[in-house]
Design an enzyme around this catalytic site. Sequence first.
Site, PDB file in Angstrom:
ATOM      1  N   ARG B  98      25.091  37.476  54.873  1.00 37.57           N
ATOM      2  CA  ARG B  98      25.733  37.184  53.596  1.00 37.57           C
ATOM      3  C   ARG B  98      27.058  38.130  53.469  1.00 37.57           C
ATOM      4  O   ARG B  98      28.013  37.825  52.870  1.00 37.57           O
ATOM      5  CB  ARG B  98      24.735  37.699  52.362  1.00 37.57           C
ATOM      6  CG  ARG B  98      25.378  37.795  51.137  1.00 37.57           C
ATOM      7  CD  ARG B  98      26.026  36.549  50.348  1.00 37.57           C
ATOM      8  NE  ARG B  98      25.442  35.351  50.780  1.00 37.57           N
ATOM      9  CZ  ARG B  98      26.299  34.090  51.012  1.00 37.57           C
ATOM     10  NH1 ARG B  98      27.638  34.312  50.832  1.00 37.57           N
ATOM     11  NH2 ARG B  98      25.849  33.161  51.199  1.00 37.57           N
ATOM     12  N   LYS B 133      47.409  45.568  42.951  1.00 39.44           N
ATOM     13  CA  LYS B 133      46.451  45.061  42.369  1.00 39.44           C
ATOM     14  C   LYS B 133      45.314  44.094  43.078  1.00 39.44           C
ATOM     15  O   LYS B 133      45.199  43.043  42.992  1.00 39.44           O
ATOM     16  CB  LYS B 133      46.993  43.917  41.220  1.00 39.44           C
ATOM     17  CG  LYS B 133      48.137  44.499  40.315  1.00 39.44           C
ATOM     18  CD  LYS B 133      48.850  43.461  39.214  1.00 39.44           C
ATOM     19  CE  LYS B 133      49.866  44.193  38.379  1.00 39.44           C
ATOM     20  NZ  LYS B 133      50.410  43.324  37.646  1.00 39.44           N
ATOM     21  N   LYS B 165      58.530  54.168  37.340  1.00 37.57           N
ATOM     22  CA  LYS B 165      58.470  52.971  36.409  1.00 37.57           C
ATOM     23  C   LYS B 165      58.792  53.469  35.291  1.00 37.57           C
ATOM     24  O   LYS B 165      59.528  54.800  35.060  1.00 37.57           O
ATOM     25  CB  LYS B 165      56.933  52.619  36.530  1.00 37.57           C
ATOM     26  CG  LYS B 165      56.548  52.039  37.723  1.00 37.57           C
ATOM     27  CD  LYS B 165      55.283  51.054  37.427  1.00 37.57           C
ATOM     28  CE  LYS B 165      54.796  50.669  38.804  1.00 37.57           C
ATOM     29  NZ  LYS B 165      53.441  49.968  38.795  1.00 37.57           N
ATOM     30  N   GLU B 195      62.096  50.624  38.715  1.00 34.56           N
ATOM     31  CA  GLU B 195      62.003  49.512  38.244  1.00 34.56           C
ATOM     32  C   GLU B 195      62.917  49.253  36.990  1.00 34.56           C
ATOM     33  O   GLU B 195      62.903  50.327  36.097  1.00 34.56           O
ATOM     34  CB  GLU B 195      60.557  49.622  37.546  1.00 34.56           C
ATOM     35  CG  GLU B 195      60.167  48.478  36.619  1.00 34.56           C
ATOM     36  CD  GLU B 195      58.614  48.739  36.001  1.00 34.56           C
ATOM     37  OE1 GLU B 195      57.680  48.592  36.411  1.00 34.56           O
ATOM     38  OE2 GLU B 195      58.573  49.157  34.935  1.00 34.56           O
ATOM     39  N   ASP B 216      62.042  43.824  36.569  1.00 40.44           N
ATOM     40  CA  ASP B 216      60.800  43.686  35.814  1.00 40.44           C
ATOM     41  C   ASP B 216      60.790  42.680  34.684  1.00 40.44           C
ATOM     42  O   ASP B 216      61.628  42.691  33.743  1.00 40.44           O
ATOM     43  CB  ASP B 216      60.117  45.034  35.216  1.00 40.44           C
ATOM     44  CG  ASP B 216      58.665  44.687  34.758  1.00 40.44           C
ATOM     45  OD1 ASP B 216      57.953  43.933  35.551  1.00 40.44           O
ATOM     46  OD2 ASP B 216      58.678  45.180  33.686  1.00 40.44           O
TER      47      ASP B 216
END
Lengths: 278, 278, 278, 278, 278, 278
Positions: B98, B133, B165, B195, B216
Amino acid sequence: MLSIHLVNDILKRSFREDIGSGDLTTNYCVPPDKVGSGRLMAKEEGVLAGIDIAAQAFSFLDQSVKSKLLFKDGQRVNRGDAVLIVEGPLQPILTSERIALNLLQRLSGIATQTALWVEEIKEYPAKLTDTRKTTPGLRMLEKYAVQVGGGQNHRLALDGGIMIKDNHIAAAGGIEKAVQAARSRAPFTLKIEVEVTNLDDLEEALAAGVDIVMLDNMNTEIMHRAVQINAGKALIEASGNVTFSRLKEIAATGVDYISSGALTHSVKALDFSFLLNR
Amino acid sequence: MLSIHLVNDILKRSFREDIGSGDLTTNYCVPPDKVGSGRLMAKEEGVLAGIDIAAQAFSFLDQSVKSKLLFKDGQRVNRGDAVLIVEGPLQPILTSERIALNLLQRLSGIATQTALWVEEIKEYPAKLTDTRKTTPGLRMLEKYAVQVGGGQNHRLALDGGIMIKDNHIAAAGGIEKAVQAARSRAPFTLKIEVEVTNLDDLEEALAAGVDIVMLDNMNTEIMHRAVQINAGKALIEASGNVTFSRLKEIAATGVDYISSGALTHSVKALDFSFLLNR
Amino acid sequence: MLSIHLVNDILKRSFREDIGSGDLTTNYCVPPDKVGSGRLMAKEEGVLAGIDIAAQAFSFLDQSVKSKLLFKDGQRVNRGDAVLIVEGPLQPILTSERIALNLLQRLSGIATQTALWVEEIKEYPAKLTDTRKTTPGLRMLEKYAVQVGGGQNHRLALDGGIMIKDNHIAAAGGIEKAVQAARSRAPFTLKIEVEVTNLDDLEEALAAGVDIVMLDNMNTEIMHRAVQINAGKALIEASGNVTFSRLKEIAATGVDYISSGALTHSVKALDFSFLLNR
Amino acid sequence: MLSIHLVNDILKRSFREDIGSGDLTTNYCVPPDKVGSGRLMAKEEGVLAGIDIAAQAFSFLDQSVKSKLLFKDGQRVNRGDAVLIVEGPLQPILTSERIALNLLQRLSGIATQTALWVEEIKEYPAKLTDTRKTTPGLRMLEKYAVQVGGGQNHRLALDGGIMIKDNHIAAAGGIEKAVQAARSRAPFTLKIEVEVTNLDDLEEALAAGVDIVMLDNMNTEIMHRAVQINAGKALIEASGNVTFSRLKEIAATGVDYISSGALTHSVKALDFSFLLNR
Amino acid sequence: MLSIHLVNDILKRSFREDIGSGDLTTNYCVPPDKVGSGRLMAKEEGVLAGIDIAAQAFSFLDQSVKSKLLFKDGQRVNRGDAVLIVEGPLQPILTSERIALNLLQRLSGIATQTALWVEEIKEYPAKLTDTRKTTPGLRMLEKYAVQVGGGQNHRLALDGGIMIKDNHIAAAGGIEKAVQAARSRAPFTLKIEVEVTNLDDLEEALAAGVDIVMLDNMNTEIMHRAVQINAGKALIEASGNVTFSRLKEIAATGVDYISSGALTHSVKALDFSFLLNR
Amino acid sequence: MLSIHLVNDILKRSFREDIGSGDLTTNYCVPPDKVGSGRLMAKEEGVLAGIDIAAQAFSFLDQSVKSKLLFKDGQRVNRGDAVLIVEGPLQPILTSERIALNLLQRLSGIATQTALWVEEIKEYPAKLTDTRKTTPGLRMLEKYAVQVGGGQNHRLALDGGIMIKDNHIAAAGGIEKAVQAARSRAPFTLKIEVEVTNLDDLEEALAAGVDIVMLDNMNTEIMHRAVQINAGKALIEASGNVTFSRLKEIAATGVDYISSGALTHSVKALDFSFLLNR
């Protein structure tokens, strides 16, 4: 319901992984004594799961960071909803933002999808259940999100139930022998489940006195006959090739549980963002 | 490319999580001295990633379990392809099945999706890149899968680049001050990225001598102007609201990199199964 | 049956605890290149348990230390029996001797006592079972030793069964509510057990459809009536104040399981010694 | 006296072992916001040891759980004595009850037995001391319980003294060589002890200037002569085949220390129970 | 003499610290299948210490890397001497080079300085000994290097001897009370040392029957009188303000031990380099 | 700037290493309820580094120990300055004293030496930078101390920059190929540095578009020519055989960075002592 210690262990390795030698940008651009507040905002509609975990993440590096929860797990959120207010020194808040988001987005994605599936079969007694096809390292969080979405948990780990699959049956020399071996040695607090792929195996399993039968990859007609043959002796779980479009017809066969790995292995994150208040 | 130690740490906690007090079914139904072999089969078409990790998983509990790889990471597999043969004592093979599958399916899912996106913009110089992410605990594996799919990695962790940022800019008191603070204190081996959300900020960032600018959430028209203003001074990364359908038009603006969190946070597992040979 | 990894973790902390900064006596008095052999000898009669663990302990510091097992777990040994031959460099052998003995003696003590108790009730269908009253850190080893002695395991940990005791009942607001709460949320692979102290509670538990009832601290007469009332609906476990002298009369009541904490919390070590061959 | 960190490490692995994926019964049957109090009660007469550890266990999962100690370690308790009051949220209290009891019962069992033995030889100067025959993982706790019962500790680990046994002597080529090797290389803050089985060895050990001699498995007559030969030069420890019935006659020989592994390896737990207040 | 496990733990955290997310340069510039060999070269004269550790470091990431030792710890090396040949896949060799060097250079630096100091007092019976002023995390390695250089170890850790300093004396209420408290409770295998700053304290310590007296920051004249007063009753250790230039005069006072923190806290690394063979 | 978690991990293993089974002297000579205060005093002149770490060490065992900082890192201290007041229960204070001192002395030693070197080249634009030649396990602390002393950090770990040395170049088949391999696969947030030993290699590196060139072991004349050839294209780092006496002439060549391993591998501890207040 989730142990704070378990979540803490996950956060510890998440922060180690993400920080490495340090969040250099924050360390050097943000003054250590600067305080402020921010909010976690939902960017799309769905079911919230993991808000306490997100709060724990924000406080992980510095316990003086405080969170105020505006929503609770299980509640439905809409685009634009602020779900959490966080307040404290900006350095630890900015360093933990990404981890809080990564976890919240994944868990809310699971809860949202689960809720959708549960809703689909709400008129039937069948319950939707997860599997062991979870993300390695996040099992308990994902199983928790399934509960939040209205699903029920299958066994949490390999020690939480006896589940005899075809390979075990072959190795043991048949269903009866396998069931016998498990019953005589495993803790008697665990139910015994056997996976069957046809009705002959079902009858053999029922004769062996199993507690649960899993119907693997059967079409709904055969499932229906299985339910009739079982006649309430064991619990019946349907599994394999379970898609959203098939949910209703499976539930209509009268099975007790429908399990799906997709609930946890193929998840679309629910979008959230974090904004500092200016 | 992936460290065996890093993979081992991930496997260790995956097995601890999944086994708990023991794989009771296997322990009691499968004789300890029973040996055999099995194969990992692809159940749908895609790009393979994680096959060495799957092999390492199968041997984790017992080094006498041996694997033979029939495909290599990066190769395209089709439904029905056997990708790995595993041989040895059945108990550890069944207990590790598994975990091997859970990792292989997720990584191949990432590589498959990445490859699709990379293909979409192959006629442009722009490179597709991931973000932070990723799934907590699996960062390096997922970044590896992005590479396998033809993508390039953005920074691996917070210590692998300076990325200023809006929150950092606000806290530091402007772009120039933030860049200055980072440059004077961070290791000089790291590039500095800022950014920006509009062209004024872009000009300020370029004036501060940054190495990379991240545009962005801009529309493609503004992106195009940003590329012209930059005129090769810094590298340009497009980010935010990047979907498959927008990929080509973004690439056409002339940016150097296009980054997307969806590559790792919203993944459909690629389906594989494991079959014992009879 | 015991995971090598689990045993390894226990050995790791045992060696860290016992060695500290080093086995100075051995390091300074025994030349590093000196090799030899020795044997583990039983010094009294009993049931062997933990011989593989002892072998693993001897090789823990240096894999070139090899063991030859002359007896297997579950076999009866007599005073003077050599059970294990160990061979290799003397330094690691001497440093690991005490840990090998400490574990072997405890586990064999448990198996020996369990076997005695099991023998006492062999003419009855009732099975002897352990509890969670084990030595912290050695749970799985001690549960294994109970199996070796012929006993059966109760749940291995708090996640291996639902066991509703009086405190849970009081907190939930009654037996039925507690059972209902557990059934609707716990994994459906776990049986539900309720502890009862009188026959009214027994009837309530049976009405709630529990899988197991634990008769707590009842006298044998009441136990007998409980068995009659149950009439095969649930499994019946007798617990509390279980001593060797009461075993037979309890078994004679017709209960399915008799559980005793003394099997693991009050153990007389079985004596072994280790002798180097000259 | 015991380090809170050391106890914490033991508790951490005890809870991990006992909880696994979760205390499902408590999680699902006891409302998270329910608070209450309970008391630890002695169910038989003995010497208390580990009450602070029990209190630490109850607060381990949730620091808002508070304990009030009614007895201190070393005090004698009687059947029916409440020794600890615990108060707070019921979930963490119920989940930690078993671990608190398992540790308290074992340590109090050790202290009770030690106190009995110490009492037996109180009219002699000889001191009772433990060995390294402790439960792996609980060494320091058990050595602490021996102290609580009035015994003295032998070395805590292999780095806490030089103890040259027959195997070391053989490997080193004689007592003098072994003592010489140790003295020239080991930290000079450690005493050197040699194990002897006859009076010739005793003389050789004394000639080598050892600090302690251990008389191994000697009868009391030989022990007495050994004490005379020693004439105060070294400390004398009697060991091997030390039973309660022989304690007095051994003490009467004039030895300084009597050591016994049974103090820690063959322990009858002292019975306690935990009751919630209604 | 050093435990492989202890060294392994140090290497594990050293590699984690140095590698972070990966040795990107080596991973991307050196083909994984490229093999080769290299040699560790001394770049200045000194005493070698840590060569086995360096070899263990080179094999840490990949056990197929093999080392051949051309020198042993304790031997004197000269500029240009090759001390170790390493052979195998180049990726793990290059990634581990820096850690092997960092440890070897530090330990050889300690051994070299220790050897110089030992040589200085070789005509006196006094022995040179280290302290607990070692680098956190490397204690045992550094104490080992002191031995390699000809020094002797003071206690390895706080549990390896009773050392009563002025603060302990003040807290206990005098030397005699402190010694008494320690003697009645500490393991009797440990010597008791008392730090004294004047001759009155010395007399009090001797009266209390201590095993070792440490003369703290005394001038050599007072030291000499202390040695006379002691008259062989206890071992005498001189400490505080011990510099190379004072070594001989201190040794001439007749003390048994001279301890210096500088042996481990102020070390000049011995220079080595690693060269791949072309 | 240093993560509390990172420091905590270092403290945890330092205390485990130093305490072992317990600080027996303190445990037995100092009453547990005795409180008091003490002060850390500088015993020589230098630059303070690590004072927060020292405070964290004093509170590590018992959070009720409180510290008051009288100086901050980066300040110059003189012999006799009290830099920290600590107050609370004496047992944990005395047990942690040595670890606090060991860390503070090493870090202040590094900062002091760095400050001296930085001062030496203050009239030049060149910046002084450290290397990866740090003490295994203390990398981030030592790099922090270099910053405190006015130096700048080179890459923190192997993942914090691409640094192509001669071995990598040879393995890759030339500078251009190595640079190409790194650029196409490594995160684009990292600069690429190449080590060159002559001017031909410099030209090749510049042609390949590297971000940094490291001039290895060049004499100052060649360095000067390298700076001219570079003409501002890449950053220039001078390394190898950097001694205090050569600093100025190297800086005068116009290089951007001068790196030296001696800043961290050959450190003289700055002397501090801890005194309890009477």
